[in-house]
Design an enzyme around this catalytic site. Structure first.
Site, PDB file in Angstrom:
ATOM      1  N   THR A  90       0.825  -1.206   0.000  1.00  0.00           N
ATOM      2  CA  THR A  90       0.000   0.000   0.000  1.00  0.00           C
ATOM      3  C   THR A  90       0.866   1.266   0.000  1.00  0.00           C
ATOM      4  O   THR A  90       1.970   1.248   0.543  1.00  0.00           O
ATOM      5  CB  THR A  90      -0.876  -0.036   1.268  1.00  0.00           C
ATOM      6  OG1 THR A  90      -1.778  -1.111   1.111  1.00  0.00           O
ATOM      7  CG2 THR A  90      -1.640   1.227   1.509  1.00  0.00           C
TER       8      THR A  90
ATOM      9  N   GLY B 292     -10.297  -3.288   2.882  1.00  0.00           N
ATOM     10  CA  GLY B 292      -9.329  -3.204   3.978  1.00  0.00           C
ATOM     11  C   GLY B 292      -9.455  -1.883   4.737  1.00  0.00           C
ATOM     12  O   GLY B 292     -10.486  -1.194   4.661  1.00  0.00           O
ATOM     13  N   ASP B 293      -8.399  -1.536   5.437  1.00  0.00           N
ATOM     14  CA  ASP B 293      -8.410  -0.314   6.259  1.00  0.00           C
ATOM     15  C   ASP B 293      -8.164   0.958   5.436  1.00  0.00           C
ATOM     16  O   ASP B 293      -8.513   2.061   5.863  1.00  0.00           O
ATOM     17  CB  ASP B 293      -7.324  -0.400   7.341  1.00  0.00           C
ATOM     18  CG  ASP B 293      -5.932  -0.518   6.727  1.00  0.00           C
ATOM     19  OD1 ASP B 293      -5.755  -1.323   5.779  1.00  0.00           O
ATOM     20  OD2 ASP B 293      -5.022   0.192   7.169  1.00  0.00           O
TER      21      ASP B 293
ATOM     22  N   GLY C 165      -4.907  -5.040   7.056  1.00  0.00           N
ATOM     23  CA  GLY C 165      -6.028  -4.107   7.168  1.00  0.00           C
ATOM     24  C   GLY C 165      -7.078  -4.470   8.202  1.00  0.00           C
ATOM     25  O   GLY C 165      -7.600  -3.587   8.899  1.00  0.00           O
TER      26      GLY C 165
HETATM   27  N1  ASP Z   1      -3.642  -2.218   4.486  1.00  0.00           N
HETATM   28  C1  ASP Z   1      -3.844  -2.842   3.201  1.00  0.00           C
HETATM   29  C2  ASP Z   1      -5.080  -3.689   3.219  1.00  0.00           C
HETATM   30  O1  ASP Z   1      -5.303  -4.373   4.187  1.00  0.00           O
HETATM   31  C3  ASP Z   1      -2.702  -3.693   2.783  1.00  0.00           C
HETATM   32  C4  ASP Z   1      -1.374  -3.022   2.783  1.00  0.00           C
HETATM   33  O2  ASP Z   1      -1.111  -2.138   3.606  1.00  0.00           O
HETATM   34  O3  ASP Z   1      -0.558  -3.392   1.922  1.00  0.00           O
HETATM   35  O4  ASP Z   1      -5.772  -3.715   2.234  1.00  0.00           O
END
Ligand code: ASP
Length: 315
Positions: free
Chosen positions: A182, A212-213, A236
């Protein structure tokens, strides 16, 4: 004079020096530097923190190395579904988008939602139609194809595992070498305004329509001029449950913690307790920055008006 600061990340996880060839390491560092330069150029011209974080994240979304925009991972159905969000600290305005396909720069869509819709959060087809009304660039599936992410997905697509972004194509290694690709940026501009932006392709082999988050305001992204701007990367589901980005702001607002102290409590204590692997970057209204992670590494960088211009990957 107000200090200008831009802090970015390109994902966290088990990133060990041995895993990256010197060439790949250079490419990652160059990608981070380019994003810092794009975002900082906006700040230097007295542009807003919001435009600076959009410029930095757009640059990372256009770089195939990072799991956002062009380099997004594959879902269980072999597609690319992207999430993004943005928030302004001055007025608590926010825009977010979840599960969009074919949008070249999801962060620009999040910004348009914030500025030109009556909503904060759009998803799926409605988000896509709004993007078209706003004349945002659309790309076909080929644009989002990358061989190494296709191989990652091939290695696990018959299983129930959903994985964090990584490079190896051996399932066992994949599970060990967890990486979250991300991208995100936080900035403090010449007027002391803060902004945060985050964008992702999510996790390899994720259930379709999984969110996700990253697009969750307060989870993966948050900004408030009274406290801080935060952009997260990591597993996330755990960051949502920890309300991670907002918790840093709360610790500053209600407990008078500094940015560094608040982030340390959330990243190295609260998230660790629930096995929430990952990290975050942030700035406060004085232009201080912090970049913390509880994983082996995090692609990260900072540029500010004190002359700091640094990128780093490992612990
Ligand atoms: N936070 C992101 C998700 O869960 C993944 C990531 O940070 O690469 O979708």
């Amino acid at each position: 004079m107000q200090k200008l600061t831009l802090a970015i990340h390109g994902g966290a996880g088990t990133i060990l020096k041995n895993d990256l060839t010197p060439e790949l390491e250079r490419l990652y560092n160059d990608g981070l530097k380019q994003a810092l330069q794009s975002g900082y150029a906006v700040l230097e011209k007295n542009g807003t923190a919001t435009d600076a974080v959009v410029a930095a994240v757009t640059s990372l979304e256009n770089n195939i190395l990072f799991n956002a925009g062009k380099g997004s991972v594959f879902t269980k159905n072999g597609e690319h579904e992207m999430d993004a969000s943005i928030m302004e600290g001055k007025n608590l305005m926010a825009g977010a988008v979840a599960g969009v396909k074919n949008i070249k720069n999801p962060i620009q869509l999040a910004q348009k939602i914030m500025l030109h819709s009556n909503h904060v959060f759009l998803s799926g087809q409605g988000a896509f139609e709004f993007a078209q009304q706003q004349q945002l660039a659309v790309e076909n599936e080929d644009y989002f194809y990358s061989e190494f992410r296709y191989k990652q997905w091939q290695a696990v697509k018959e299983t129930d595992s959903y994985l964090l972004d990584h490079n190896s194509n051996e399932t066992e290694n994949l599970l060990k070498n967890k990486k979250f690709g991300t991208v995100g940026a936080t900035a403090c501009d010449a007027f002391g305004n803060l902004a945060a932006a985050t964008s992702t392709g999510g996790m390899t082999n994720k259930q379709f329509n999984r969110i996700g988050d990253t697009p969750v305001i307060g989870g993966g992204t948050y900004a408030n001029n009274n406290t801080c701007a935060i952009s997260c990367t990591g597993h996330g589901e755990l960051f949502i449950r920890a309300v991670a980005a907002y918790d840093v702001s709360c610790l500053m607002e209600y407990k008078n913690c500094s940015l560094q102290q608040a982030m340390d409590i959330v990243v190295n204590n609260k998230l660790v307790k629930i096995k929430g692997e990952g990290g975050m970057v942030g700035v406060d209204a004085k232009g201080n920055y912090a970049m913390l992670f509880n994983s082996e590494g995090m692609y990260r960088g900072v540029k500010n008006s004190d002359g700091i211009f640094e990128v780093a990957i490992y612990r």
